[in-house]
Design a protein around this motif. Structure first.
Motif, PDB file in Angstrom:
ATOM      1  N   THR A  15      64.314  76.261  67.006  1.00 53.35           N
ATOM      2  CA  THR A  15      64.284  75.336  68.136  1.00 53.35           C
ATOM      3  C   THR A  15      63.392  74.159  67.752  1.00 53.35           C
ATOM      4  N   CYS A  67      64.848  64.195  65.383  1.00 53.04           N
ATOM      5  CA  CYS A  67      65.106  65.634  65.481  1.00 53.04           C
ATOM      6  C   CYS A  67      65.223  66.273  64.103  1.00 53.04           C
ATOM      7  N   VAL A  72      62.631  70.540  64.116  1.00 49.76           N
ATOM      8  CA  VAL A  72      63.538  71.688  64.120  1.00 49.76           C
ATOM      9  C   VAL A  72      63.075  72.677  63.069  1.00 49.76           C
ATOM     10  N   LEU A  74      63.795  76.268  61.173  1.00 48.71           N
ATOM     11  CA  LEU A  74      64.812  77.279  60.912  1.00 48.71           C
ATOM     12  C   LEU A  74      64.139  78.522  60.355  1.00 48.71           C
ATOM     13  N   ILE A  84      73.878  79.018  60.403  1.00 54.32           N
ATOM     14  CA  ILE A  84      73.930  78.378  61.719  1.00 54.32           C
ATOM     15  C   ILE A  84      75.381  78.141  62.119  1.00 54.32           C
ATOM     16  N   ILE A  87      74.966  74.064  67.136  1.00 53.49           N
ATOM     17  CA  ILE A  87      73.825  73.175  67.396  1.00 53.49           C
ATOM     18  C   ILE A  87      74.044  72.553  68.763  1.00 53.49           C
ATOM     19  N   LEU A  89      72.149  69.899  71.348  1.00 55.28           N
ATOM     20  CA  LEU A  89      71.085  68.918  71.425  1.00 55.28           C
ATOM     21  C   LEU A  89      71.074  68.332  72.825  1.00 55.28           C
ATOM     22  N   ALA A 102      73.988  65.382  68.002  1.00 57.16           N
ATOM     23  CA  ALA A 102      73.929  66.719  67.395  1.00 57.16           C
ATOM     24  C   ALA A 102      74.665  66.732  66.058  1.00 57.16           C
ATOM     25  N   GLN A 106      73.145  67.591  62.477  1.00 62.00           N
ATOM     26  CA  GLN A 106      73.834  68.573  61.642  1.00 62.00           C
ATOM     27  C   GLN A 106      74.012  68.038  60.217  1.00 62.00           C
ATOM     28  N   ILE A 111      73.949  71.146  57.415  1.00 64.30           N
ATOM     29  CA  ILE A 111      74.591  72.323  58.006  1.00 64.30           C
ATOM     30  C   ILE A 111      76.091  72.072  58.046  1.00 64.30           C
ATOM     31  N   ALA A 116      78.781  71.450  66.904  1.00 61.85           N
ATOM     32  CA  ALA A 116      77.597  70.697  67.326  1.00 61.85           C
ATOM     33  C   ALA A 116      77.983  69.799  68.490  1.00 61.85           C
TER      34      ALA A 116
END
Length: 129
Positions: A15, A67, A72, A74, A84, A87, A89, A102, A106, A111, A116
Protein backbone atom coordinates in the motif's frame (compact mmCIF):
# COMPACT_ATOMS: atom_id res chain seq x y z
CA UNK A 1 -12.62 -38.75 -9.16
CA UNK A 2 -11.91 -35.05 -9.33
CA UNK A 3 -8.90 -33.62 -7.55
CA UNK A 4 -9.79 -31.47 -4.54
CA UNK A 5 -10.22 -27.77 -5.22
CA UNK A 6 -7.58 -25.72 -3.50
CA UNK A 7 -8.90 -22.47 -2.10
CA UNK A 8 -7.31 -19.43 -3.61
CA UNK A 9 -7.27 -16.13 -1.90
CA UNK A 10 -6.22 -12.57 -2.27
CA UNK A 11 -3.91 -10.56 -0.14
CA UNK A 12 -2.72 -7.01 -0.05
CA UNK A 13 1.04 -7.05 -0.54
CA UNK A 14 1.61 -3.33 -0.68
CA UNK A 15 0.00 0.00 0.00
CA UNK A 16 1.08 3.57 -0.23
CA UNK A 17 -0.04 7.14 -0.07
CA UNK A 18 1.36 10.42 -1.24
CA UNK A 19 0.61 14.10 -0.76
CA UNK A 20 2.09 17.03 -2.66
CA UNK A 21 4.71 18.93 -0.72
CA UNK A 22 2.95 22.28 -0.42
CA UNK A 23 0.54 22.41 2.53
CA UNK A 24 -1.74 25.47 2.53
CA UNK A 25 -3.39 26.44 5.81
CA UNK A 26 -6.69 28.26 6.01
CA UNK A 27 -4.85 31.32 7.32
CA UNK A 28 -2.68 31.44 4.20
CA UNK A 29 -5.70 30.85 1.95
CA UNK A 30 -7.66 33.61 3.71
CA UNK A 31 -4.82 36.10 3.22
CA UNK A 32 -4.40 35.16 -0.47
CA UNK A 33 -8.15 35.49 -1.07
CA UNK A 34 -8.26 38.83 0.79
CA UNK A 35 -5.61 40.16 -1.61
CA UNK A 36 -8.08 39.33 -4.42
CA UNK A 37 -10.97 41.03 -2.65
CA UNK A 38 -12.64 37.85 -1.34
CA UNK A 39 -13.61 38.06 2.33
CA UNK A 40 -13.63 34.82 4.33
CA UNK A 41 -12.17 33.42 7.55
CA UNK A 42 -10.68 30.26 8.97
CA UNK A 43 -13.79 29.66 11.09
CA UNK A 44 -16.11 30.11 8.07
CA UNK A 45 -14.13 27.52 6.06
CA UNK A 46 -13.89 25.00 8.93
CA UNK A 47 -17.57 25.40 9.84
CA UNK A 48 -18.73 24.60 6.31
CA UNK A 49 -16.13 22.11 5.09
CA UNK A 50 -14.18 20.80 8.07
CA UNK A 51 -10.98 21.57 6.16
CA UNK A 52 -8.11 23.16 8.08
CA UNK A 53 -5.34 22.50 5.56
CA UNK A 54 -5.07 21.31 2.00
CA UNK A 55 -2.14 20.34 -0.22
CA UNK A 56 -1.44 21.94 -3.57
CA UNK A 57 0.80 20.44 -6.18
CA UNK A 58 3.08 22.32 -8.50
CA UNK A 59 2.36 22.00 -12.20
CA UNK A 60 5.29 19.61 -12.68
CA UNK A 61 4.41 17.38 -9.71
CA UNK A 62 2.52 14.45 -11.26
CA UNK A 63 0.44 12.02 -9.19
CA UNK A 64 1.69 8.94 -11.05
CA UNK A 65 5.35 9.83 -10.59
CA UNK A 66 4.76 10.64 -6.90
CA UNK A 67 3.05 7.27 -6.30
CA UNK A 68 5.63 5.22 -8.20
CA UNK A 69 8.52 7.19 -6.76
CA UNK A 70 8.58 5.73 -3.30
CA UNK A 71 5.48 5.43 -1.15
CA UNK A 72 4.28 2.15 -2.66
CA UNK A 73 5.82 -0.72 -0.74
CA UNK A 74 5.81 -4.22 -2.17
CA UNK A 75 6.21 -7.14 0.20
CA UNK A 76 8.48 -9.89 -1.01
CA UNK A 77 11.36 -7.86 -2.41
CA UNK A 78 12.69 -8.39 -5.93
CA UNK A 79 10.24 -10.16 -8.21
CA UNK A 80 7.25 -9.13 -6.13
CA UNK A 81 5.94 -7.05 -9.02
CA UNK A 82 5.35 -10.27 -10.97
CA UNK A 83 2.82 -11.43 -8.37
CA UNK A 84 0.61 -8.33 -8.59
CA UNK A 85 -2.76 -8.85 -10.28
CA UNK A 86 -4.56 -5.59 -9.50
CA UNK A 87 -3.67 -1.94 -8.89
CA UNK A 88 -6.32 0.43 -7.50
CA UNK A 89 -5.37 4.09 -7.26
CA UNK A 90 -7.73 6.46 -5.42
CA UNK A 91 -7.30 10.10 -6.39
CA UNK A 92 -9.40 13.17 -6.94
CA UNK A 93 -6.68 14.78 -9.06
CA UNK A 94 -5.57 12.34 -11.77
CA UNK A 95 -2.75 13.33 -14.10
CA UNK A 96 -5.08 12.67 -17.01
CA UNK A 97 -8.28 10.77 -17.70
CA UNK A 98 -6.84 8.27 -20.17
CA UNK A 99 -4.76 6.27 -19.64
CA UNK A 100 -5.53 6.14 -15.95
CA UNK A 101 -2.94 7.21 -13.41
CA UNK A 102 -2.96 3.64 -12.08
CA UNK A 103 -1.76 2.48 -15.51
CA UNK A 104 1.04 5.05 -15.41
CA UNK A 105 2.09 3.77 -11.97
CA UNK A 106 1.87 0.20 -13.25
CA UNK A 107 4.24 1.02 -16.12
CA UNK A 108 6.62 2.93 -13.84
CA UNK A 109 6.85 0.00 -11.41
CA UNK A 110 7.34 -2.50 -14.26
CA UNK A 111 4.23 -4.52 -13.40
CA UNK A 112 2.98 -6.51 -16.39
CA UNK A 113 -0.29 -8.36 -16.87
CA UNK A 114 -2.17 -6.74 -13.97
CA UNK A 115 -5.44 -4.86 -14.15
CA UNK A 116 -5.13 -1.22 -13.10
CA UNK A 117 -7.73 1.47 -12.58
CA UNK A 118 -8.31 4.80 -10.85
CA UNK A 119 -11.04 5.24 -8.28
CA UNK A 120 -12.18 8.85 -8.61
CA UNK A 121 -14.82 9.45 -5.99
CA UNK A 122 -13.33 12.63 -4.49
CA UNK A 123 -12.96 12.24 -0.70
CA UNK A 124 -14.99 9.02 -0.68
CA UNK A 125 -12.41 7.45 -2.99
CA UNK A 126 -10.01 7.26 -0.09
CA UNK A 127 -12.59 5.33 1.90
CA UNK A 128 -13.52 2.98 -0.95
CA UNK A 129 -9.93 2.56 -2.14
Amino acid sequence: MRPPIRPQGSRIIGTGSALPGSPVSNAKLVSELAARGVQTSDSWIVERTGIRQRYLRAGSDHVGARCAGGPVRLAGGPGAADSIDLIVLATSTPDQIFPSTACLVQAELGIRGAAAFDLQAVCSGFVYG
